[in-house]
Structures are given as C-alpha cells and as structure tokens.
Design a protein around this motif. Sequence first.
Motif, PDB file in Angstrom:
ATOM      1  N   TRP A 416       0.816  -1.223   0.000  1.00 26.12           N
ATOM      2  CA  TRP A 416       0.000   0.000   0.000  1.00 26.12           C
ATOM      3  C   TRP A 416       0.848   1.271   0.000  1.00 26.12           C
ATOM      4  CZ3 TRP A 416      -3.446  -2.123   4.520  1.00 26.12           C
ATOM      5  CH2 TRP A 416      -4.366  -3.036   4.003  1.00 26.12           C
ATOM      6  N   ILE A 417       1.892   1.316   0.811  1.00 23.91           N
ATOM      7  CA  ILE A 417       2.614   2.575   1.003  1.00 23.91           C
ATOM      8  C   ILE A 417       3.282   3.055  -0.278  1.00 23.91           C
ATOM      9  CG2 ILE A 417       4.857   1.625   1.702  1.00 23.91           C
ATOM     10  CD1 ILE A 417       3.003   4.627   3.313  1.00 23.91           C
ATOM     11  N   ILE A 418       3.671   2.117  -1.146  1.00 26.64           N
ATOM     12  CA  ILE A 418       4.329   2.519  -2.385  1.00 26.64           C
ATOM     13  C   ILE A 418       3.361   3.223  -3.334  1.00 26.64           C
ATOM     14  CG2 ILE A 418       3.969   0.432  -3.755  1.00 26.64           C
ATOM     15  CD1 ILE A 418       6.891   0.610  -4.634  1.00 26.64           C
ATOM     16  N   LEU A 438      -4.215  11.402  -9.868  1.00 27.10           N
ATOM     17  CA  LEU A 438      -3.351  10.757  -8.878  1.00 27.10           C
ATOM     18  C   LEU A 438      -4.182  10.009  -7.839  1.00 27.10           C
ATOM     19  CD1 LEU A 438      -0.668  13.536  -8.286  1.00 27.10           C
ATOM     20  CD2 LEU A 438      -0.268  11.279  -9.291  1.00 27.10           C
ATOM     21  N   LEU A 439      -5.299  10.606  -7.442  1.00 27.44           N
ATOM     22  CA  LEU A 439      -6.160   9.957  -6.456  1.00 27.44           C
ATOM     23  C   LEU A 439      -6.776   8.680  -7.033  1.00 27.44           C
ATOM     24  CD1 LEU A 439      -7.392  10.076  -3.633  1.00 27.44           C
ATOM     25  CD2 LEU A 439      -9.228  11.511  -4.573  1.00 27.44           C
ATOM     26  N   LEU A 440      -7.204   8.737  -8.280  1.00 27.28           N
ATOM     27  CA  LEU A 440      -7.775   7.555  -8.924  1.00 27.28           C
ATOM     28  C   LEU A 440      -6.697   6.482  -9.106  1.00 27.28           C
ATOM     29  CD1 LEU A 440     -10.222   6.207 -10.202  1.00 27.28           C
ATOM     30  CD2 LEU A 440      -9.620   7.310 -12.377  1.00 27.28           C
ATOM     31  N   GLY A 441      -5.483   6.898  -9.522  1.00 29.77           N
ATOM     32  CA  GLY A 441      -4.382   5.945  -9.661  1.00 29.77           C
ATOM     33  C   GLY A 441      -4.060   5.281  -8.332  1.00 29.77           C
ATOM     34  N   TRP A 442      -4.061   6.084  -7.268  1.00 35.64           N
ATOM     35  CA  TRP A 442      -3.832   5.535  -5.921  1.00 35.64           C
ATOM     36  C   TRP A 442      -4.874   4.465  -5.588  1.00 35.64           C
ATOM     37  CZ3 TRP A 442      -7.473   5.983  -1.978  1.00 35.64           C
ATOM     38  CH2 TRP A 442      -7.069   5.547  -0.706  1.00 35.64           C
ATOM     39  N   GLY A 447      -6.263  -1.146  -4.714  1.00 35.25           N
ATOM     40  CA  GLY A 447      -7.173  -2.262  -4.977  1.00 35.25           C
ATOM     41  C   GLY A 447      -6.470  -3.435  -5.637  1.00 35.25           C
ATOM     42  N   PHE A 448      -5.663  -3.133  -6.677  1.00 36.07           N
ATOM     43  CA  PHE A 448      -4.980  -4.223  -7.379  1.00 36.07           C
ATOM     44  C   PHE A 448      -3.954  -4.892  -6.477  1.00 36.07           C
ATOM     45  CE2 PHE A 448      -1.473  -5.904  -9.908  1.00 36.07           C
ATOM     46  CZ  PHE A 448      -2.161  -6.806 -10.713  1.00 36.07           C
ATOM     47  N   GLY A 449      -3.206  -4.094  -5.700  1.00 39.18           N
ATOM     48  CA  GLY A 449      -2.202  -4.662  -4.809  1.00 39.18           C
ATOM     49  C   GLY A 449      -2.819  -5.590  -3.786  1.00 39.18           C
ATOM     50  N   VAL A 478       5.107  -3.694  -7.008  1.00 38.00           N
ATOM     51  CA  VAL A 478       5.640  -3.112  -8.245  1.00 38.00           C
ATOM     52  C   VAL A 478       4.571  -3.124  -9.329  1.00 38.00           C
ATOM     53  CG1 VAL A 478       7.376  -3.378 -10.065  1.00 38.00           C
ATOM     54  CG2 VAL A 478       8.013  -3.714  -7.657  1.00 38.00           C
ATOM     55  N   TYR A 479       3.867  -4.246  -9.477  1.00 37.03           N
ATOM     56  CA  TYR A 479       2.787  -4.311 -10.466  1.00 37.03           C
ATOM     57  C   TYR A 479       1.664  -3.327 -10.109  1.00 37.03           C
ATOM     58  CZ  TYR A 479       4.719  -8.506 -12.697  1.00 37.03           C
ATOM     59  OH  TYR A 479       5.512  -9.386 -13.387  1.00 37.03           O
ATOM     60  N   ALA A 480       1.348  -3.232  -8.841  1.00 39.55           N
ATOM     61  CA  ALA A 480       0.296  -2.298  -8.414  1.00 39.55           C
ATOM     62  C   ALA A 480       0.705  -0.857  -8.699  1.00 39.55           C
ATOM     63  CB  ALA A 480       0.007  -2.490  -6.923  1.00 39.55           C
ATOM     64  N   LEU A 481       1.985  -0.538  -8.484  1.00 36.84           N
ATOM     65  CA  LEU A 481       2.478   0.810  -8.768  1.00 36.84           C
ATOM     66  C   LEU A 481       2.420   1.119 -10.261  1.00 36.84           C
ATOM     67  CD1 LEU A 481       3.804   3.442  -7.828  1.00 36.84           C
ATOM     68  CD2 LEU A 481       6.023   2.300  -8.026  1.00 36.84           C
ATOM     69  N   LEU A 482       2.741   0.127 -11.088  1.00 34.82           N
ATOM     70  CA  LEU A 482       2.638   0.323 -12.538  1.00 34.82           C
ATOM     71  C   LEU A 482       1.197   0.616 -12.943  1.00 34.82           C
ATOM     72  CD1 LEU A 482       5.021  -2.480 -13.894  1.00 34.82           C
ATOM     73  CD2 LEU A 482       5.386  -0.001 -13.995  1.00 34.82           C
ATOM     74  N   ALA A 483       0.252  -0.129 -12.379  1.00 38.77           N
ATOM     75  CA  ALA A 483      -1.164   0.127 -12.669  1.00 38.77           C
ATOM     76  C   ALA A 483      -1.552   1.524 -12.208  1.00 38.77           C
ATOM     77  CB  ALA A 483      -2.037  -0.918 -11.971  1.00 38.77           C
TER      78      ALA A 483
END
Length: 513
Positions: A416-418, A438-442, A447-449, A478-483
Amino acid sequence: MSVNWIALIVFVVCFAGVTYLGFASANWRKGDLDLLHEWGLGGGTFGTLITWFLIGGDIYTAYTFIAIPALAFGAGAIAFFAVPYTTLIYPITFVVFPRMWSVCRRHGYITAADFVRGRFGNRWLALAVAVTGLVATMPYIALQLVGLEVVIAGLGLPTSGVLSELPLLIAFVILAAFTYTSGLRAPASIAVVKDVMVYIVIFAAVGVVISRFGGFGPIFDAVPAAKVVLATPPAGSTGAYTTYASLALGSAAALFMYPHALTAILSSSTRDVIRRNSALLPAYSLVLAFLTLLGFMAIKMGVGQNPAYADLFKHYSNTFAVPALFLDIFPSWFAGFSFAAIGIGALVPAAIMSIAAANLWTRNIHLEFINPRATPQQEAKMAKLVSLVVKLGALYFVVGLEKDFVITLQLLGGVWIIQTLPAVLIGLYTRWFNSWALLLGWAVGMGFGTYAVSLTGFKNATYTLNLFGFTVPAFAAVYALLANLIVAVIVTLLANMLASPERRDATVAADYL
C-alpha cells in the motif's frame, strides 16, 4: 526452557539505562515540546551524526534483526534481497530528499501529506496519503513488539498465559511514557546506544562463528544447496530472479514513503546533512549482510535440531533462529546484552513510527477536517495523545490478534505505502499530474495490490504476470504501482484535453533548492 537469570539481569539493566536516557532526552537540545515541530521533529536540529544513528535505528529494526535471518534460515538466498535493497535507497535519498527537506522547511510541512496538500491543493489526495501512511504504520509498530516478544521468550520467560504478556506491557508503558514526554528527542538519543550495541553484537557473532569453523566456507557448506543460490527459473518463466530483483527495487522505492522514514529525514538541520548521511549509511548495509548471514550460521550450528529450543521453535517457528544462535554461541551475560540490543531496537523505531503516525493524524485529519482552528499547543497535545493510542493499538495487534494476521497486515502495508510514490516522490519534480488522476491511480493501485496479495491467501506479496504463456513473478507492489501510474497518466492526459490543466500549487521552483 528455564529462566536464564544472568541474561535476564543484563537485559533489564540495559533496558533501565535506555529508559532513563529516554526521559532525560526531554532536556537535550531543549525546545518547547508543546509545539508539534519541536515534539514531532526534534526542532529540525539534528546534525550528521545524530541523523545517521536515527535513520539507521529507524530502518534496521528489531523485526529486521529477527525476520531477515529467519528468512535466510528457512528460505535461503532470497533473504539477501535486503542487501541490494538497502544499498539502492541511498542514491535515491541523496538525489531526492534534499528537495523534500527544502520545500518542507520553507513551508513548515511536517508530513508527506502536508507537502501533497500544498503541491496539488487537493485535501482528498492529501487525506489518501495520510490514511495510507497510518494504515501501513500500525502493523509495522506491532511487529517491533513481536520481535521483542521473541527475545523475551529466549530469556526463558513464559510464552503463554498472563505472565507472558507482562514484559510487553511494561515495555509498552516505558515506550509510551518517554515518547509522550520527550518526543523525537527520545528515540534519537536512544538510537545512538542501540546502534552501537547492534554493531558490537553482529561483529561478535560473526567473529565467534568464523573463529570456531575457520572461515565462511564451512558455514555455506552446511546450508542445503537449494538455499545457497536462487533457483534456476523453469522454462517459460523468470522464476525467482524477477522476484528477487523486484523485491529489492520495490522495497527501496517504498522505504522512504513510510511516515517514520520521512520524519527522520525532516528532523535534519540542513539538506547537506541528508546528503552526508546518504554517503555514510551504506555502512548499515554491510552490517545487514552479516545480519542475514546469521540465518546460515544458525543452520551450521544446528539450533533447529537442538532439543533445548524445540518448544520455542514450535511456538515462534524460524523467527527464533537468531535468539537460539545467540544462546548457543555466547555466554549468558553477552546473550542478555545481545537480546537487549534487539529489544532496544524495538523501542527506537516504534517510538518514531508512533510519532510519525501522530503527526499524520494531527496535521492531515484533525487539523484539516475536524478542528482547523486548533492552536499550536492544542495541535501538539493532540499528537501526543494520538501517539499513545497508536501504540495501544499496536499492543492490541500483538496480544489480541494472531501473529499471522499482523504479519499479513504488514505485508499489505508494504504494497500500500508505495502507492503514495507518484504524489510524493514524483510530485517533488513535476506538477504535471492532475490531482484527481493521482487519487484515482492511488485507488487502483491499492485495490490491485490487495487483490494480488489475496491470490496467495495473504501468505506472501508475490504476483505472477502471465504474458502469452510466459510468466513473470514479481513483488506485487511493483505491479500495483505500474497500474497506479498508468491510470494517473491516462486520466491526466484526458483531463488536460477536456479542460485546462490544474494550476493550484503553493510551492515555487526556488522552494526545492
């Protein structure tokens, strides 16, 4: 296992010493502790040496001392991801965080969410950053108490019943009291003692084991071949290689997103202090390499097969590897000293984490949404009270919940923190992103992470991406951050096409220099 009275007495004496130091710290570099900046950041007066010890004490925690060798003991080579991970963070720190220090000092920001609020002018994005920090920090504090619990068991004290919780309750009261009275000055001063003790213990352990066996060779020979190196990937997969690399890269990217790490950075007196520390802190990575090797040394010493430790290994699993090793190779008095080093290593980060969480609640939730007219004194008082509540919550996590659940929460906390990285770290360099994007990306990243970790039954944080039959397992964060980034970029482009780009920004270019 009976009580080791000599080790217990040494442990108690060391703890009593740092307790006194924690309370005495209120008069060190004396400031008005009724102001949040003084209580929560030490007045921003720490120089190179104190900051070095503080950041080291912040990163290399009691749970690190227990968990990394335990991973090496149980899983082998994958545990060494911690060495490149901690090495990678220091170039990032050298380049990025002097900018953060400058803009925060210029505007009086105390938290990452403060910066996001000023940079993007969006209170909801700042709230998302603050809540993520709070949720990720709580189980992290609890795990420090878990590390403390393991070494207390190593002293021979009860592991079940009411008496088993009494030492943790005493440690909680000590931690809560000196944090409330002294603020960040307490863990800063104790960190000096803790880090010196850790250096002594690590090099003593390595020295004893090497002298006993004549070098590192016999130690590695005793480790099963499957644990010495990463497994060769099967056909059609990158296997453990991408898992190892992504754990190192993802952990490095996430570390200074944690509120407690940024709190240590912002307590520095100048931006040059941060740069100097970035050059000096790799010394801790050397110690971490030796710390990880303790897991292999425990295998060589055969502590897992020693009947004297069978009940404790059954109760604590591989996390008892390091206490068992110390009991096996050290005399009782030095085993007590070593356990005290780990125990004190729980107090320092737990104190910083609770302070950082209190800062977030006070500045970005209470002041922003509940009582915007609070005076500076009310603000500091609220932070002190919240720091107590946070520690009480962490104590409940340890004594009231299953340990596996606490570890799962901490695992999710890293994922989550990343997700705050685009707003915080990338936000230091550009205002191009739309704040709502940015809020939507967060939200997508969170959710994905969480979904990716749930696929493993919340047992680990690895997610396997399938690309037309070729699998790439990697750290789910890492995958969640990419999404997260993909969504933030696309939505920003669409928003800028449909309307003029956002202009809100309380900072200017000169603030970052």
